[in-house]
Design a protein around this motif. Structure first.
Motif, PDB file in Angstrom:
ATOM      1  N   SER A 291      -4.225  -7.393 -10.636  1.00  0.00           N
ATOM      2  CA  SER A 291      -3.176  -7.898  -9.749  1.00  0.00           C
ATOM      3  C   SER A 291      -1.966  -6.981  -9.754  1.00  0.00           C
ATOM      4  O   SER A 291      -1.076  -7.130  -8.931  1.00  0.00           O
ATOM      5  CB  SER A 291      -2.765  -9.316 -10.151  1.00  0.00           C
ATOM      6  N   ALA A 292      -1.896  -6.025 -10.682  1.00  0.00           N
ATOM      7  CA  ALA A 292      -0.768  -5.102 -10.741  1.00  0.00           C
ATOM      8  C   ALA A 292      -0.717  -4.199  -9.519  1.00  0.00           C
ATOM      9  O   ALA A 292       0.329  -3.660  -9.181  1.00  0.00           O
ATOM     10  CB  ALA A 292      -0.839  -4.250 -12.006  1.00  0.00           C
TER      11      ALA A 292
ATOM     12  N   SER B 117      11.613   0.339   2.429  1.00  0.00           N
ATOM     13  CA  SER B 117      11.619  -1.096   2.141  1.00  0.00           C
ATOM     14  C   SER B 117      10.210  -1.585   1.852  1.00  0.00           C
ATOM     15  O   SER B 117      10.018  -2.521   1.087  1.00  0.00           O
ATOM     16  CB  SER B 117      12.243  -1.875   3.291  1.00  0.00           C
ATOM     17  N   ALA B 118       9.213  -0.961   2.464  1.00  0.00           N
ATOM     18  CA  ALA B 118       7.833  -1.376   2.255  1.00  0.00           C
ATOM     19  C   ALA B 118       7.313  -0.970   0.879  1.00  0.00           C
ATOM     20  O   ALA B 118       6.491  -1.663   0.300  1.00  0.00           O
ATOM     21  CB  ALA B 118       6.932  -0.787   3.338  1.00  0.00           C
ATOM     22  N   ILE B 119       7.817   0.137   0.320  1.00  0.00           N
ATOM     23  CA  ILE B 119       7.307   0.597  -0.966  1.00  0.00           C
ATOM     24  C   ILE B 119       8.277   0.338  -2.109  1.00  0.00           C
ATOM     25  O   ILE B 119       8.088   0.824  -3.193  1.00  0.00           O
ATOM     26  CB  ILE B 119       6.924   2.091  -0.917  1.00  0.00           C
ATOM     27  N   ALA B 120       9.323  -0.454  -1.863  1.00  0.00           N
ATOM     28  CA  ALA B 120      10.275  -0.781  -2.915  1.00  0.00           C
ATOM     29  C   ALA B 120       9.573  -1.627  -3.973  1.00  0.00           C
ATOM     30  O   ALA B 120       8.740  -2.470  -3.656  1.00  0.00           O
ATOM     31  CB  ALA B 120      11.462  -1.537  -2.335  1.00  0.00           C
ATOM     32  N   PRO B 121       9.924  -1.417  -5.246  1.00  0.00           N
ATOM     33  CA  PRO B 121       9.280  -2.198  -6.301  1.00  0.00           C
ATOM     34  C   PRO B 121       9.739  -3.653  -6.252  1.00  0.00           C
ATOM     35  O   PRO B 121      10.794  -3.962  -5.710  1.00  0.00           O
ATOM     36  CB  PRO B 121       9.758  -1.511  -7.585  1.00  0.00           C
ATOM     37  N   PRO B 122       8.957  -4.556  -6.834  1.00  0.00           N
ATOM     38  CA  PRO B 122       9.360  -5.954  -6.862  1.00  0.00           C
ATOM     39  C   PRO B 122      10.673  -6.116  -7.618  1.00  0.00           C
ATOM     40  O   PRO B 122      10.977  -5.350  -8.535  1.00  0.00           O
ATOM     41  CB  PRO B 122       8.223  -6.660  -7.605  1.00  0.00           C
ATOM     42  N   ALA B 123      11.459  -7.108  -7.260  1.00  0.00           N
ATOM     43  CA  ALA B 123      12.765  -7.324  -7.865  1.00  0.00           C
ATOM     44  C   ALA B 123      12.647  -7.738  -9.329  1.00  0.00           C
ATOM     45  O   ALA B 123      13.484  -7.400 -10.140  1.00  0.00           O
ATOM     46  CB  ALA B 123      13.538  -8.373  -7.082  1.00  0.00           C
ATOM     47  N   VAL B 124      11.607  -8.453  -9.680  1.00  0.00           N
ATOM     48  CA  VAL B 124      11.431  -8.930 -11.043  1.00  0.00           C
ATOM     49  C   VAL B 124      10.344  -8.092 -11.703  1.00  0.00           C
ATOM     50  O   VAL B 124       9.216  -8.048 -11.232  1.00  0.00           O
ATOM     51  CB  VAL B 124      11.025 -10.423 -11.054  1.00  0.00           C
TER      52      VAL B 124
ATOM     53  N   SER C  47       5.151  -9.060  -2.392  1.00  0.00           N
ATOM     54  CA  SER C  47       4.927  -9.600  -1.052  1.00  0.00           C
ATOM     55  C   SER C  47       3.457  -9.850  -0.766  1.00  0.00           C
ATOM     56  O   SER C  47       3.115 -10.332   0.300  1.00  0.00           O
ATOM     57  CB  SER C  47       5.507  -8.639  -0.007  1.00  0.00           C
ATOM     58  N   GLY C  48       2.578  -9.507  -1.703  1.00  0.00           N
ATOM     59  CA  GLY C  48       1.156  -9.753  -1.514  1.00  0.00           C
ATOM     60  C   GLY C  48       0.414  -8.598  -0.884  1.00  0.00           C
ATOM     61  O   GLY C  48      -0.764  -8.695  -0.623  1.00  0.00           O
ATOM     62  N   LEU C  49       1.092  -7.489  -0.612  1.00  0.00           N
ATOM     63  CA  LEU C  49       0.444  -6.328  -0.005  1.00  0.00           C
ATOM     64  C   LEU C  49       0.095  -5.322  -1.094  1.00  0.00           C
ATOM     65  O   LEU C  49       0.877  -5.073  -1.996  1.00  0.00           O
ATOM     66  CB  LEU C  49       1.381  -5.664   1.007  1.00  0.00           C
TER      67      LEU C  49
END
Length: 106
Positions: free
Chosen positions: A27-28, A10-17, A33-35
Motif C-alpha cells: 500500500s506504500a 500537486s499531483a506528486i506531492a507527498p501525503p501530509a501525514v 488520494s488513492g492514486l
C-alpha cells in the motif's frame, strides 16, 4: 487554466501525514488520494501530450493561413515548452534516483 507545473507538482506531492512504512507493504505505492505513483506519472504524460497537440494544432493553423489569436498560440507554445522541460527533468531525476539505488545495492 491550470499550469502544467502546478498540476504535476500537486499531483506528486507527498501525503501530509508521514506514517512508517512496513517492509513489504504494497500500500506504500499508493498516495493518500488513492492514486498510485504510476497512474500519477501516466496522467502527467497524457497531459503533456494534450498540451503539445494543442500547440501543434495552433501552429498548423497559423502556417496554413487560418486566422488565429496570436496570444493563444504563444501561450500554448510556451505551455508546451514548459511542460516538455518539466517532463524531461522528472525523467532525469527518476534515472538519477534509480542509479543511486543501484549503487547502494552494489
Amino acid at each position: 487554466m491550470t499550469s502544467p507545473i502546478s498540476a504535476v507538482t500537486s499531483a506528486i506531492a507527498p501525503p501530509a501525514v508521514a506514517e512508517p512504512i512496513a517492509i513489504g507493504d504494497t500500500s506504500a505505492a499508493t498516495s493518500a488520494s488513492g492514486l498510485s505513483f504510476g497512474s500519477i506519472i501516466g496522467s502527467a504524460l497524457e497531459n503533456t501530450e494534450k498540451v503539445q497537440d494543442r500547440a501543434s494544432q495552433l501552429a498548423i493553423k497559423a502556417a496554413t493561413g487560418n486566422e488565429i489569436d496570436v496570444h493563444n498560440y504563444l501561450a500554448a507554445a510556451t505551455e508546451a515548452n514548459l511542460t516538455t522541460q518539466l517532463t524531461v527533468q522528472v525523467r532525469n531525476k527518476a534515472i538519477e534516483a534509480f542509479n543511486e539505488i543501484m549503487r547502494l545495492q552494489g
